[in-house]
Scaffold this motif. Structure first.
Motif: not given
Length: 418
Positions: A235-248
């Motif tokens: 989707m081309g998400l930003g690093a912070e949004a992607a990190a939230i998905i990875a770490q929620h």
């Protein structure tokens, strides 16, 4: 207020603006509260009809206007306002506010459903829809100053989208309370909205964690995090949004999954969303029978799970939600039952409540702002099952907790305005 602080006055001398005390049982008068500020001549006439000769009033809490010498008698007497008209106007404003929140919530769940449909086939289009939606929420949140966290009907939106929208809205409110700027809030909201995006690759029955999962099912469920990270890249998400998905699902004490990260290894956004996700799953589990009240959820998180969460973020969350979050069933200090329907995130100890009053049809009941009632508060939280049947039917405690936010007060409005 004690009797020594109050003064007595003949009912014939009552004036608009006086803060008065009705020393009657709550069924002995038609008002929602025993003490309040008189706002109309119609209220004075109603008080006089109760048969009282004298009553207590507080000069300190009163707001009396002193007419100037050249003011005519006609101008110095407030125009008589029908108590029924006042109530109708307040009720209309209350209904319109709720309808706006439910409409906005419904729109959000519908957009999220569309995002899910686009996520695998048109990932960039899905990102654009998500960014537009979150951007609008952030703009609204920052534009309206203080916000009420509002309880709304679970029927207001798409059922499959309720959790994602709840987590997004509460995460944004929490981020705002922590002083995050608009750009950071946008990334926080995007990660919160899409935190479970990887579940679309799972069978329906495995999309909600169940303690009865086999080891293989549990591993497959946990795979939704990796699935989500893969989609975030597409989707081309930003690093912070992607990190939230990875770490929620990670916790600061290292007890989470998939990587058992600890402390500062979790991004601030992931710590926020992980906490809010945990709270919403306590209130809205896959099996409604296992649900606990918002008050119980906060108590459990603080008493038994606080090591899992960032201490500063947990404290801010509890301050924001209040001791009695929206959806809590409570006993007031005047021994009446009530449902907490909204909390001002800046003044959470005085929420707005719907009070059980068998004399008034439920649909006509006004929400009372405890911030405007200095002598009325909450004595304790109750479990819905503790309510008498008639009270339960009247207050209709929610089976699922759904939230939205609304402006706490209109700019320039009086303190009692809704």
């Amino acid at each position: 207020m004690s009797d020594t602080q109050a003064q007595f006055i003949d009912v014939d001398e009552l004036r608009v603006g006086m803060y008065i005390y009705l020393d009657l049982g709550w069924i002995g008068h038609p008002f929602a509260l025993n003490n309040f500020k008189i706002v109309s001549d119609a209220q004075i006439e109603t008080i006089r009809s109760l048969g009282l000769k004298r009553l207590r009033w507080s000069p300190e809490r009163s707001d009396l206007e002193t007419p100037t010498a050249d003011t005519s008698a006609a101008d110095s007497t407030p125009a008589a306002t029908s108590l029924a008209d006042e109530r109708r106007q307040a009720l209309l404003a209350q209904r319109l506010s709720l309808e706006r929140c439910e409409r906005d919530f419904s729109d959000a769940t519908r957009v999220f459903r569309d995002i899910l449909k686009l996520a695998t086939s048109q990932p960039e289009a899905a990102r654009e829809r998500a960014e537009t939606m979150v951007g609008a929420l952030v703009d609204k949140l920052l534009d309206q100053g203080d916000s009420f966290i509002r309880l709304i009907s679970e029927q207001a939106g798409e059922k499959s989208s309720l959790h994602a929208i709840n987590v997004t809205l509460i995460s944004l409110l929490l981020g705002k309370s922590l002083g995050l700027d608009a750009a950071t809030l946008n990334q926080l909201g995007l990660g919160a909205l899409l935190h479970d995006i990887g579940k679309i690759a799972l069978p329906e029955r495995l999309r909600w964690r169940d303690e009865g999962f086999s080891a293989a099912e549990r591993n497959l469920f946990q795979q939704h995090v990796a699935n989500g990270v893969e989609l975030a890249v597409r989707m081309g998400l930003g690093a912070e949004a992607a990190a939230i998905i990875a770490q929620h699902h990670e916790y600061v004490d290292g007890s989470g999954f998939p990587r058992r990260l600890e402390g500062e290894a979790l991004t601030p956004g992931a710590r926020i969303v992980g906490l809010v996700n945990h709270y919403d799953m306590l209130c809205n589990p896959a099996n409604p029978v296992a649900a606990i009240t918002p008050h119980q959820a906060l108590s459990l998180m603080f008493a038994h799970s606080k090591k899992k969460f960032d201490a500063a973020i947990l404290s801010a969350f509890i301050r924001m939600m209040g001791v009695y979050p929206p959806g809590s069933v409570v006993m007031l200090t005047n021994d009446r039952h009530a449902l907490v329907v909204s909390v001002n995130s800046s003044r959470p100890l005085k929420p707005r409540v719907l009070i059980h009053d068998p004399r008034i049809p439920r649909d006509d009941a006004l929400v009372i702002d405890l911030e405007d009632q200095p002598d009325l508060g909450i004595r304790q939280s109750l479990k819905p099952m503790q309510l008498p049947r008639a009270v339960f039917d009247y207050l209709s405690p929610r089976q699922r907790m759904c939230y939205f936010f609304e402006r706490a007060r209109e700019p320039g409005s009086p303190r009692g305005a809704r």
